[in-house]
Each structure stands twice: as structure tokens, then as C-alpha cells.
Design a protein around this motif. Structure first.
Motif, PDB file in Angstrom:
ATOM      1  N   ALA A  51       0.860  -1.183   0.000  1.00 29.02           N
ATOM      2  CA  ALA A  51       0.000   0.000   0.000  1.00 29.02           C
ATOM      3  C   ALA A  51       0.894   1.229   0.000  1.00 29.02           C
ATOM      4  N   CYS A  52       0.477   2.238  -0.747  1.00 29.40           N
ATOM      5  CA  CYS A  52       1.212   3.498  -0.806  1.00 29.40           C
ATOM      6  C   CYS A  52       0.226   4.625  -0.545  1.00 29.40           C
ATOM      7  N   ALA A  53       0.551   5.466   0.424  1.00 30.17           N
ATOM      8  CA  ALA A  53      -0.299   6.603   0.783  1.00 30.17           C
ATOM      9  C   ALA A  53      -1.718   6.141   1.103  1.00 30.17           C
ATOM     10  N   GLY A  54      -1.833   4.997   1.789  1.00 31.86           N
ATOM     11  CA  GLY A  54      -3.127   4.503   2.249  1.00 31.86           C
ATOM     12  C   GLY A  54      -3.935   3.714   1.245  1.00 31.86           C
ATOM     13  N   LYS A  55      -3.397   3.469   0.050  1.00 32.94           N
ATOM     14  CA  LYS A  55      -4.131   2.716  -0.976  1.00 32.94           C
ATOM     15  C   LYS A  55      -3.351   1.485  -1.387  1.00 32.94           C
ATOM     16  N   VAL A  56      -4.025   0.328  -1.357  1.00 33.87           N
ATOM     17  CA  VAL A  56      -3.388  -0.912  -1.792  1.00 33.87           C
ATOM     18  C   VAL A  56      -3.223  -0.849  -3.305  1.00 33.87           C
ATOM     19  N   LEU A  57      -2.011  -1.151  -3.754  1.00 34.51           N
ATOM     20  CA  LEU A  57      -1.715  -1.090  -5.179  1.00 34.51           C
ATOM     21  C   LEU A  57      -2.196  -2.351  -5.890  1.00 34.51           C
ATOM     22  N   ALA A  58      -2.906  -2.179  -7.000  1.00 30.66           N
ATOM     23  CA  ALA A  58      -3.349  -3.326  -7.800  1.00 30.66           C
ATOM     24  C   ALA A  58      -2.141  -4.032  -8.403  1.00 30.66           C
ATOM     25  N   ASP A  59      -1.126  -3.272  -8.773  1.00 27.40           N
ATOM     26  CA  ASP A  59       0.122  -3.824  -9.309  1.00 27.40           C
ATOM     27  C   ASP A  59       1.261  -3.216  -8.503  1.00 27.40           C
ATOM     28  N   LYS A  60       1.741  -3.975  -7.542  1.00 30.00           N
ATOM     29  CA  LYS A  60       2.751  -3.431  -6.625  1.00 30.00           C
ATOM     30  C   LYS A  60       4.049  -3.054  -7.328  1.00 30.00           C
ATOM     31  N   THR A  61       4.312  -3.633  -8.499  1.00 30.78           N
ATOM     32  CA  THR A  61       5.542  -3.310  -9.212  1.00 30.78           C
ATOM     33  C   THR A  61       5.492  -1.912  -9.832  1.00 30.78           C
ATOM     34  N   ARG A  62       4.336  -1.261  -9.775  1.00 27.24           N
ATOM     35  CA  ARG A  62       4.194   0.101 -10.297  1.00 27.24           C
ATOM     36  C   ARG A  62       4.269   1.139  -9.171  1.00 27.24           C
ATOM     37  N   LEU A  63       4.882   0.749  -8.072  1.00 26.16           N
ATOM     38  CA  LEU A  63       5.061   1.649  -6.930  1.00 26.16           C
ATOM     39  C   LEU A  63       5.747   2.945  -7.371  1.00 26.16           C
ATOM     40  N   ASP A  64       5.203   4.055  -6.922  1.00 25.43           N
ATOM     41  CA  ASP A  64       5.776   5.368  -7.203  1.00 25.43           C
ATOM     42  C   ASP A  64       5.530   6.262  -5.988  1.00 25.43           C
ATOM     43  N   ALA A  65       6.314   6.034  -4.935  1.00 21.15           N
ATOM     44  CA  ALA A  65       6.138   6.774  -3.683  1.00 21.15           C
ATOM     45  C   ALA A  65       6.919   8.080  -3.730  1.00 21.15           C
ATOM     46  N   GLU A  66       6.268   9.131  -3.253  1.00 17.98           N
ATOM     47  CA  GLU A  66       6.846  10.473  -3.240  1.00 17.98           C
ATOM     48  C   GLU A  66       7.207  10.873  -1.809  1.00 17.98           C
ATOM     49  N   ASP A  67       7.842  12.012  -1.681  1.00 19.32           N
ATOM     50  CA  ASP A  67       8.240  12.543  -0.385  1.00 19.32           C
ATOM     51  C   ASP A  67       7.047  12.596   0.570  1.00 19.32           C
ATOM     52  N   GLY A  68       7.204  12.039   1.755  1.00 15.58           N
ATOM     53  CA  GLY A  68       6.161  12.057   2.773  1.00 15.58           C
ATOM     54  C   GLY A  68       5.222  10.867   2.735  1.00 15.58           C
ATOM     55  N   ASP A  69       5.288  10.041   1.688  1.00 11.78           N
ATOM     56  CA  ASP A  69       4.415   8.869   1.589  1.00 11.78           C
ATOM     57  C   ASP A  69       4.846   7.773   2.559  1.00 11.78           C
ATOM     58  N   GLU A  70       3.858   6.980   2.978  1.00 10.07           N
ATOM     59  CA  GLU A  70       4.128   5.747   3.714  1.00 10.07           C
ATOM     60  C   GLU A  70       3.839   4.584   2.781  1.00 10.07           C
ATOM     61  N   VAL A  71       4.773   3.633   2.762  1.00  8.04           N
ATOM     62  CA  VAL A  71       4.610   2.409   1.990  1.00  8.04           C
ATOM     63  C   VAL A  71       4.489   1.283   2.996  1.00  8.04           C
ATOM     64  N   ALA A  72       3.318   0.641   3.038  1.00  8.05           N
ATOM     65  CA  ALA A  72       3.076  -0.447   3.988  1.00  8.05           C
ATOM     66  C   ALA A  72       3.200  -1.780   3.266  1.00  8.05           C
TER      67      ALA A  72
END
Length: 80
Positions: A51-72
């Protein structure tokens, strides 16, 4: 500029810590490198979600976290 990686459940035990701060931005390959080989191996499993910024990613390999984001990192949930 940082992204916080949160290790949940058994992934916390594998990582040996609850959270880790890394440089932003963070993509999939950067995540695998940051978490170490044992956690990265588990992340490759289909049942482990990200999950990135509170949303579960449908395709985790497309992660694109920005400054201040939480990746769970979300291990599989068992239950009945």
C-alpha cells in the motif's frame, strides 16, 4: 525528502524493525533494494500486498512513492 516503509506482521520480524526511512522518490526496484534480500523475496510472492499513501496497489511493481508517503508491506492474512 523521505518515504517511510512500514513492515507489518511477520515481515516486521524478518526485517528486524518496524519502519525504515529511505530517500524519495521510491519505485519497486528501490523498495526491493531497501528492504534487504529476505523481505524482498517475500514481496515477490503474489499474496503479499503493498500500500502506498493509504491505498493498496493493484500492481505493486508500479510503486511510485513520493516525499512524505508511507509504503506499507502487507503480509497475507489468514483467518476462518
Amino acid at each position: 525528502m523521505a518515504v517511510t516503509i512500514l513492515f507489518l506482521g511477520p515481515l516486521r520480524d524478518l526485517a528486524g524493525e518496524q519502519a525504515l526511512e529511505v530517500q524519495a522518490p521510491l519505485d519497486w526496484s528501490g523498495l526491493l533494494e531497501a528492504v534487504g534480500p529476505q523481505v524482498a523475496e517475500r514481496l515477490a510472492e503474489q499474496r503479499v500486498n503493498v500500500a502506498c499513501a493509504g491505498k493498496v496497489l493493484a500492481d505493486k511493481t508500479r510503486l511510485d512513492a513520493e516525499d512524505g508517503d508511507e509504503v506499507a508491506l502487507l503480509p497475507p492474512v489468514s483467518g476462518g
